[in-house]
Design a protein around this motif. Structure first.
Motif, PDB file in Angstrom:
ATOM      1  N   ASP A 101      -1.044  18.931 -36.445  1.00 29.53           N
ATOM      2  CA  ASP A 101      -1.951  18.058 -35.697  1.00 29.53           C
ATOM      3  C   ASP A 101      -2.391  18.798 -34.440  1.00 29.53           C
ATOM      4  OD1 ASP A 101      -3.335  16.111 -34.331  1.00 29.53           O
ATOM      5  OD2 ASP A 101      -1.658  14.683 -34.264  1.00 29.53           O
ATOM      6  N   VAL A 102      -3.576  19.399 -34.499  1.00 26.51           N
ATOM      7  CA  VAL A 102      -4.053  20.191 -33.365  1.00 26.51           C
ATOM      8  C   VAL A 102      -4.465  19.314 -32.186  1.00 26.51           C
ATOM      9  CG1 VAL A 102      -4.738  22.131 -34.826  1.00 26.51           C
ATOM     10  CG2 VAL A 102      -6.410  20.361 -34.276  1.00 26.51           C
ATOM     11  N   GLN A 103      -4.572  18.017 -32.394  1.00 25.20           N
ATOM     12  CA  GLN A 103      -4.903  17.097 -31.303  1.00 25.20           C
ATOM     13  C   GLN A 103      -3.667  16.659 -30.522  1.00 25.20           C
ATOM     14  OE1 GLN A 103      -8.125  16.531 -30.581  1.00 25.20           O
ATOM     15  NE2 GLN A 103      -8.496  17.938 -32.273  1.00 25.20           N
ATOM     16  N   ALA A 104      -2.483  16.867 -31.083  1.00 25.68           N
ATOM     17  CA  ALA A 104      -1.247  16.444 -30.419  1.00 25.68           C
ATOM     18  C   ALA A 104      -1.021  17.265 -29.157  1.00 25.68           C
ATOM     19  CB  ALA A 104      -0.049  16.596 -31.358  1.00 25.68           C
ATOM     20  N   SER A 105      -0.541  16.602 -28.122  1.00 23.94           N
ATOM     21  CA  SER A 105      -0.326  17.278 -26.840  1.00 23.94           C
ATOM     22  C   SER A 105       0.864  18.224 -26.881  1.00 23.94           C
ATOM     23  CB  SER A 105      -0.115  16.252 -25.735  1.00 23.94           C
ATOM     24  OG  SER A 105       1.111  15.564 -25.919  1.00 23.94           O
ATOM     25  N   SER A 106       1.806  17.969 -27.791  1.00 21.95           N
ATOM     26  CA  SER A 106       3.015  18.793 -27.847  1.00 21.95           C
ATOM     27  C   SER A 106       3.753  18.557 -29.161  1.00 21.95           C
ATOM     28  CB  SER A 106       3.948  18.442 -26.683  1.00 21.95           C
ATOM     29  OG  SER A 106       4.417  17.116 -26.825  1.00 21.95           O
ATOM     30  N   LEU A 107       4.655  19.465 -29.465  1.00 23.14           N
ATOM     31  CA  LEU A 107       5.531  19.268 -30.622  1.00 23.14           C
ATOM     32  C   LEU A 107       6.433  18.065 -30.401  1.00 23.14           C
ATOM     33  CD1 LEU A 107       6.530  22.962 -31.363  1.00 23.14           C
ATOM     34  CD2 LEU A 107       5.036  21.511 -32.727  1.00 23.14           C
ATOM     35  N   SER A 132      11.420  15.131 -22.088  1.00 19.11           N
ATOM     36  CA  SER A 132      11.455  16.429 -21.424  1.00 19.11           C
ATOM     37  C   SER A 132      10.439  17.384 -22.048  1.00 19.11           C
ATOM     38  CB  SER A 132      12.869  17.001 -21.510  1.00 19.11           C
ATOM     39  OG  SER A 132      12.951  18.213 -20.824  1.00 19.11           O
ATOM     40  N   GLY A 133      10.383  17.404 -23.371  1.00 16.22           N
ATOM     41  CA  GLY A 133       9.431  18.272 -24.066  1.00 16.22           C
ATOM     42  C   GLY A 133       7.993  17.909 -23.773  1.00 16.22           C
ATOM     43  N   ILE A 134       7.704  16.606 -23.774  1.00 14.27           N
ATOM     44  CA  ILE A 134       6.336  16.160 -23.494  1.00 14.27           C
ATOM     45  C   ILE A 134       5.949  16.492 -22.055  1.00 14.27           C
ATOM     46  CG2 ILE A 134       4.876  14.113 -23.169  1.00 14.27           C
ATOM     47  CD1 ILE A 134       6.250  12.919 -25.657  1.00 14.27           C
ATOM     48  N   PHE A 135       6.823  16.168 -21.106  1.00 10.45           N
ATOM     49  CA  PHE A 135       6.495  16.427 -19.698  1.00 10.45           C
ATOM     50  C   PHE A 135       6.319  17.917 -19.425  1.00 10.45           C
ATOM     51  CE2 PHE A 135       7.191  12.061 -19.175  1.00 10.45           C
ATOM     52  CZ  PHE A 135       6.813  11.667 -17.912  1.00 10.45           C
ATOM     53  N   ASP A 136       7.136  18.758 -20.081  1.00  6.84           N
ATOM     54  CA  ASP A 136       7.015  20.201 -19.885  1.00  6.84           C
ATOM     55  C   ASP A 136       5.717  20.731 -20.493  1.00  6.84           C
ATOM     56  OD1 ASP A 136       8.180  22.830 -19.075  1.00  6.84           O
ATOM     57  OD2 ASP A 136       8.099  23.172 -21.252  1.00  6.84           O
ATOM     58  N   ALA A 137       5.427  20.340 -21.738  1.00  8.30           N
ATOM     59  CA  ALA A 137       4.249  20.873 -22.436  1.00  8.30           C
ATOM     60  C   ALA A 137       2.943  20.372 -21.843  1.00  8.30           C
ATOM     61  CB  ALA A 137       4.319  20.503 -23.921  1.00  8.30           C
ATOM     62  N   THR A 138       2.972  19.204 -21.225  1.00 10.31           N
ATOM     63  CA  THR A 138       1.724  18.620 -20.703  1.00 10.31           C
ATOM     64  C   THR A 138       1.603  18.701 -19.187  1.00 10.31           C
ATOM     65  OG1 THR A 138       2.670  16.401 -20.503  1.00 10.31           O
ATOM     66  CG2 THR A 138       1.627  16.976 -22.636  1.00 10.31           C
ATOM     67  N   LYS A 139       2.492  19.462 -18.573  1.00 12.20           N
ATOM     68  CA  LYS A 139       2.499  19.568 -17.103  1.00 12.20           C
ATOM     69  C   LYS A 139       2.544  18.176 -16.478  1.00 12.20           C
ATOM     70  CE  LYS A 139      -0.045  23.906 -17.335  1.00 12.20           C
ATOM     71  NZ  LYS A 139      -0.114  23.971 -18.780  1.00 12.20           N
ATOM     72  N   SER A 140       3.594  17.437 -16.830  1.00 11.86           N
ATOM     73  CA  SER A 140       3.817  16.069 -16.341  1.00 11.86           C
ATOM     74  C   SER A 140       2.654  15.135 -16.662  1.00 11.86           C
ATOM     75  CB  SER A 140       4.124  16.065 -14.845  1.00 11.86           C
ATOM     76  OG  SER A 140       5.319  16.756 -14.607  1.00 11.86           O
ATOM     77  N   LEU A 141       2.192  15.210 -17.904  1.00 10.81           N
ATOM     78  CA  LEU A 141       1.144  14.338 -18.454  1.00 10.81           C
ATOM     79  C   LEU A 141      -0.240  14.603 -17.868  1.00 10.81           C
ATOM     80  CD1 LEU A 141       3.156  10.968 -18.568  1.00 10.81           C
ATOM     81  CD2 LEU A 141       2.808  12.619 -20.425  1.00 10.81           C
ATOM     82  N   SER A 142      -0.472  15.792 -17.319  1.00  6.88           N
ATOM     83  CA  SER A 142      -1.776  16.098 -16.722  1.00  6.88           C
ATOM     84  C   SER A 142      -2.672  16.930 -17.638  1.00  6.88           C
ATOM     85  CB  SER A 142      -1.589  16.816 -15.380  1.00  6.88           C
ATOM     86  OG  SER A 142      -0.997  18.092 -15.586  1.00  6.88           O
ATOM     87  N   ASP A 143      -2.177  17.359 -18.789  1.00 10.37           N
ATOM     88  CA  ASP A 143      -2.957  18.171 -19.720  1.00 10.37           C
ATOM     89  C   ASP A 143      -4.091  17.349 -20.345  1.00 10.37           C
ATOM     90  OD1 ASP A 143      -3.350  19.316 -22.686  1.00 10.37           O
ATOM     91  OD2 ASP A 143      -2.613  20.937 -21.396  1.00 10.37           O
ATOM     92  N   ASP A 144      -5.205  18.008 -20.680  1.00  8.15           N
ATOM     93  CA  ASP A 144      -6.354  17.331 -21.276  1.00  8.15           C
ATOM     94  C   ASP A 144      -6.038  16.719 -22.644  1.00  8.15           C
ATOM     95  OD1 ASP A 144      -7.947  17.944 -19.108  1.00  8.15           O
ATOM     96  OD2 ASP A 144      -8.866  19.717 -20.050  1.00  8.15           O
ATOM     97  N   LYS A 145      -5.037  17.234 -23.345  1.00  6.17           N
ATOM     98  CA  LYS A 145      -4.702  16.704 -24.673  1.00  6.17           C
ATOM     99  C   LYS A 145      -3.896  15.411 -24.615  1.00  6.17           C
ATOM    100  CE  LYS A 145      -4.903  20.572 -27.831  1.00  6.17           C
ATOM    101  NZ  LYS A 145      -4.169  21.274 -28.880  1.00  6.17           N
ATOM    102  N   VAL A 146      -3.446  15.024 -23.442  1.00 11.14           N
ATOM    103  CA  VAL A 146      -2.675  13.786 -23.312  1.00 11.14           C
ATOM    104  C   VAL A 146      -3.591  12.612 -23.614  1.00 11.14           C
ATOM    105  CG1 VAL A 146      -1.456  12.269 -21.692  1.00 11.14           C
ATOM    106  CG2 VAL A 146      -1.025  14.728 -21.670  1.00 11.14           C
ATOM    107  N   GLY A 147      -3.138  11.775 -24.542  1.00 10.20           N
ATOM    108  CA  GLY A 147      -3.938  10.611 -24.916  1.00 10.20           C
ATOM    109  C   GLY A 147      -3.049   9.410 -25.161  1.00 10.20           C
TER     110      GLY A 147
END
Length: 176
Positions: A101-107, A132-147
């Motif tokens: 899923d290339v739209q997913a913000s993280s594994l 922890s994985g989500i917050f790390d991969a999305t820079k504390s939910l600030s990434d554009d892929k966060v939905g």
């Protein structure tokens, strides 16, 4: 292997634990019932080789990026079902089952979506790891892929008792 009736006379309990520097040895402790004598005459040592029926591969575009894990165990990978979970566009879809899923913000988001469908327990430790994985991969939910899906997994993880990671980000303070 135990006697055909499945019972070992005089044996109350059996404990086992891996031992040795590489944990390759097995220590067996036989607890004999009080007043009984244990004689291992009905026990025959037997070893059956282990193997894997199912392998999960997360975040790898192909098996070669696993390096020595794959190179030293190629025969195990070739004889097993592989579930490939990834969010990279260049994933080679090498698995028997491919969840890409290339739209997913993280594994972690993807795993957080998969676990409920497996009817698997979702405890506080698992939920904290997902967060922890989500917050790390999305820079504390600030990434554009966060939905919405990301927030849904975060909410489910918090409901399961997961703890948000402590942020190391320090914001500038404006002095007036």
């Amino acid at each position: 292997m135990v006697s055909p009736d499945g019972k070992v006379p005089a044996l109350q309990n059996l404990d086992w634990a891996p031992t040795g520097t590489e944990k390759k040895d097995l220590k067996l402790t036989f607890h004999v019932m009080p007043g009984q004598k244990f004689e291992p005459t009905f026990i025959t040592p037997n070893f059956e080789g282990g193997g894997f029926d199912l392998i999960f591969v997360l975040g790898a575009e192909n098996l070669n990026v696993l390096g020595s894990v794959y190179i030293n165990n190629a025969q195990i990978f070739s004889g097993s079902q592989i579930i490939n979970i990834d969010n990279q566009e260049n994933n080679g879809k090498f698995g028997t089952i491919n969840i890409v899923d290339v739209q997913a913000s993280s594994l972690s988001e993807m795993v957080g979506q998969i676990i409920p469908g497996l009817n698997s327990p979702f405890d506080q430790d698992m939920a904290s790891n997902i967060l922890s994985g989500i917050f790390d991969a999305t820079k504390s939910l600030s990434d554009d892929k966060v939905g919405a899906e990301t927030y849904e997994v975060v909410a489910n993880s918090l409901k399961a008792g997961g703890k948000k990671p402590v942020s190391n980000i320090s914001l500038p303070v404006n002095h007036v």
